[in-house]
Design a protein around this motif. Structure first.
Motif, PDB file in Angstrom:
ATOM      1  N   ALA A   1       4.118  -5.420  -8.410  1.00 41.78           N
ATOM      2  CA  ALA A   1       4.063  -6.877  -8.314  1.00 41.78           C
ATOM      3  C   ALA A   1       3.425  -7.258  -6.987  1.00 41.78           C
ATOM      4  O   ALA A   1       3.478  -6.488  -6.019  1.00 41.78           O
ATOM      5  N   PRO A   2       2.826  -8.444  -6.901  1.00 41.13           N
ATOM      6  CA  PRO A   2       2.215  -8.857  -5.629  1.00 41.13           C
ATOM      7  C   PRO A   2       3.277  -9.119  -4.578  1.00 41.13           C
ATOM      8  O   PRO A   2       4.392  -9.559  -4.891  1.00 41.13           O
ATOM      9  N   SER A   3       2.951  -8.814  -3.333  1.00 42.03           N
ATOM     10  CA  SER A   3       3.853  -9.135  -2.238  1.00 42.03           C
ATOM     11  C   SER A   3       4.001 -10.637  -2.138  1.00 42.03           C
ATOM     12  O   SER A   3       3.033 -11.383  -2.162  1.00 42.03           O
TER      13      SER A   3
ATOM     14  N   GLY B   1      -9.645  -3.807  -0.842  1.00 40.94           N
ATOM     15  CA  GLY B   1      -8.879  -4.894  -0.235  1.00 40.94           C
ATOM     16  C   GLY B   1      -8.025  -5.629  -1.243  1.00 40.94           C
ATOM     17  O   GLY B   1      -6.893  -6.024  -0.940  1.00 40.94           O
ATOM     18  N   HIS B   2      -8.531  -5.823  -2.449  1.00 39.04           N
ATOM     19  CA  HIS B   2      -7.750  -6.490  -3.488  1.00 39.04           C
ATOM     20  C   HIS B   2      -6.518  -5.661  -3.861  1.00 39.04           C
ATOM     21  O   HIS B   2      -5.411  -6.201  -3.979  1.00 39.04           O
ATOM     22  N   VAL B   3      -6.706  -4.358  -4.054  1.00 38.85           N
ATOM     23  CA  VAL B   3      -5.574  -3.516  -4.440  1.00 38.85           C
ATOM     24  C   VAL B   3      -4.533  -3.463  -3.326  1.00 38.85           C
ATOM     25  O   VAL B   3      -3.332  -3.373  -3.582  1.00 38.85           O
ATOM     26  N   ARG B   4      -4.974  -3.564  -2.088  1.00 36.76           N
ATOM     27  CA  ARG B   4      -4.031  -3.517  -0.967  1.00 36.76           C
ATOM     28  C   ARG B   4      -3.042  -4.672  -0.986  1.00 36.76           C
ATOM     29  O   ARG B   4      -1.966  -4.592  -0.379  1.00 36.76           O
ATOM     30  N   ARG B   5      -3.365  -5.749  -1.656  1.00 34.72           N
ATOM     31  CA  ARG B   5      -2.409  -6.848  -1.797  1.00 34.72           C
ATOM     32  C   ARG B   5      -1.160  -6.382  -2.554  1.00 34.72           C
ATOM     33  O   ARG B   5      -0.083  -6.959  -2.420  1.00 34.72           O
TER      34      ARG B   5
ATOM     35  N   ALA C   1      -4.299 -11.593   7.961  1.00 31.98           N
ATOM     36  CA  ALA C   1      -5.153 -10.485   8.370  1.00 31.98           C
ATOM     37  C   ALA C   1      -4.592  -9.141   7.955  1.00 31.98           C
ATOM     38  O   ALA C   1      -5.327  -8.187   7.723  1.00 31.98           O
ATOM     39  N   ALA C   2      -3.268  -9.025   7.836  1.00 32.04           N
ATOM     40  CA  ALA C   2      -2.679  -7.734   7.469  1.00 32.04           C
ATOM     41  C   ALA C   2      -3.093  -7.305   6.078  1.00 32.04           C
ATOM     42  O   ALA C   2      -2.983  -6.140   5.730  1.00 32.04           O
TER      43      ALA C   2
ATOM     44  N   ALA D   1      -0.538  -2.744  -3.007  1.00 31.15           N
ATOM     45  CA  ALA D   1      -0.166  -1.376  -2.655  1.00 31.15           C
ATOM     46  C   ALA D   1       0.015  -1.158  -1.159  1.00 31.15           C
ATOM     47  O   ALA D   1       0.359  -0.050  -0.741  1.00 31.15           O
ATOM     48  N   GLY D   2      -0.208  -2.168  -0.343  1.00 27.55           N
ATOM     49  CA  GLY D   2      -0.029  -2.024   1.096  1.00 27.55           C
ATOM     50  C   GLY D   2      -1.337  -1.920   1.842  1.00 27.55           C
ATOM     51  O   GLY D   2      -2.353  -1.461   1.309  1.00 27.55           O
ATOM     52  N   LYS D   3      -1.313  -2.321   3.123  1.00 29.38           N
ATOM     53  CA  LYS D   3      -2.557  -2.455   3.882  1.00 29.38           C
ATOM     54  C   LYS D   3      -3.211  -1.123   4.221  1.00 29.38           C
ATOM     55  O   LYS D   3      -4.396  -1.094   4.584  1.00 29.38           O
ATOM     56  N   ALA D   4      -2.484  -0.009   4.144  1.00 29.32           N
ATOM     57  CA  ALA D   4      -3.067   1.292   4.461  1.00 29.32           C
ATOM     58  C   ALA D   4      -3.515   2.054   3.214  1.00 29.32           C
ATOM     59  O   ALA D   4      -3.987   3.182   3.322  1.00 29.32           O
TER      60      ALA D   4
END
Length: 229
Positions: free
Chosen positions: A201-203, A146-150, A213-214, A152-155
């Motif tokens: 970079a972070p979104s 979940g941290h990396v998804r911030r 939630a995304a 690299a994207g939610k999927a």
């Protein structure tokens, strides 16, 4: 002590959310573990680790193995307080955020240690030592993802997951680990991924709204995400 209190309470909130999300009433688990249902409104409430682990074990049995802990780990990653969220405000990229997280962990849970290894084209984010239980290890893996998804994207999914207590087959049965190589080893938990995303970079949207939630949801949960928004 204040950060430890907030961290445990946040973990508890994440598990209560995961139960409700899977249509399971959390109140019997709270009663069984003697945790007040209004704990979030009790100033200074300190959840003992033994009660948290009791609730996690009880909650885990309400669905097929790993479902509750994986949901809770992803959800927790999108909410403060946690060591990774604290690192986002000033980080340059994912590598910086992970290093800051690993330093912040000592403030939240001194018994835990994390490190980041980069070997040419591959990076490994690792929790050293074993987790208390298989379910807390699943939570840890989902939390790291979940941290990396911030960034690299939610999927996004890691290339490899290493676990020391959880049977790889349990992870393989969960949707968020489809296509992910899982393997057992003796004394750490880790996710491995392409080193190039460490430069992401972070979104701006996620940095501005860490509880969106995304940021934690799995593909296929669009109906719930719409409801939560």
């Amino acid at each position: 002590m204040e950060r430890i209190r907030l961290l445990r309470n946040t973990y508890l909130s994440a598990y209560l959310f995961a139960l409700r999300h899977n249509n399971v009433d959390p109140n019997p688990f709270l009663n069984r573990c003697q945790i007040p249902g209004d704990f979030e409104f009790l100033e200074g409430y300190m959840l003992p680790a033994r009660l948290l682990h009791r609730l996690i074990q009880a909650a885990a049995g309400s669905c097929r193995p790993g479902v509750i802990s994986a949901t809770a780990g992803l959800y927790n990653a999108a909410h403060q307080p946690n060591p990774f969220a604290d690192s986002l405000a000033h980080c340059r990229d994912l590598a910086d955020a992970i290093e800051r997280h690993n330093g912040n962990v000592a403030l939240y849970s001194p018994e835990n240690r994390f490190d980041l290894e980069v070997l040419r084209t591959e990076a490994r984010w690792r929790k050293l030592g074993q987790s208390p239980t298989p379910e807390t290890e699943i939570f840890c893996v989902a939390n790291l993802i979940g941290h990396v998804r911030r960034f690299a994207g939610k999927a996004w999914r890691p290339g490899t997951v290493q676990v020391s207590l959880v049977t790889p087959a349990v992870l393989n049965a969960l949707p968020m680990f489809r296509g992910v190589e899982t393997c057992a080893q003796s004394n750490h938990t880790a996710i491995t991924f392409a080193a190039e995303i460490l430069n992401n970079a972070p979104s701006a949207q996620r940095a501005r709204k860490p509880a969106d939630a995304a940021g934690w949801s799995d593909p296929g949960c669009s109906d719930f995400v719409s409801t939560l928004r």
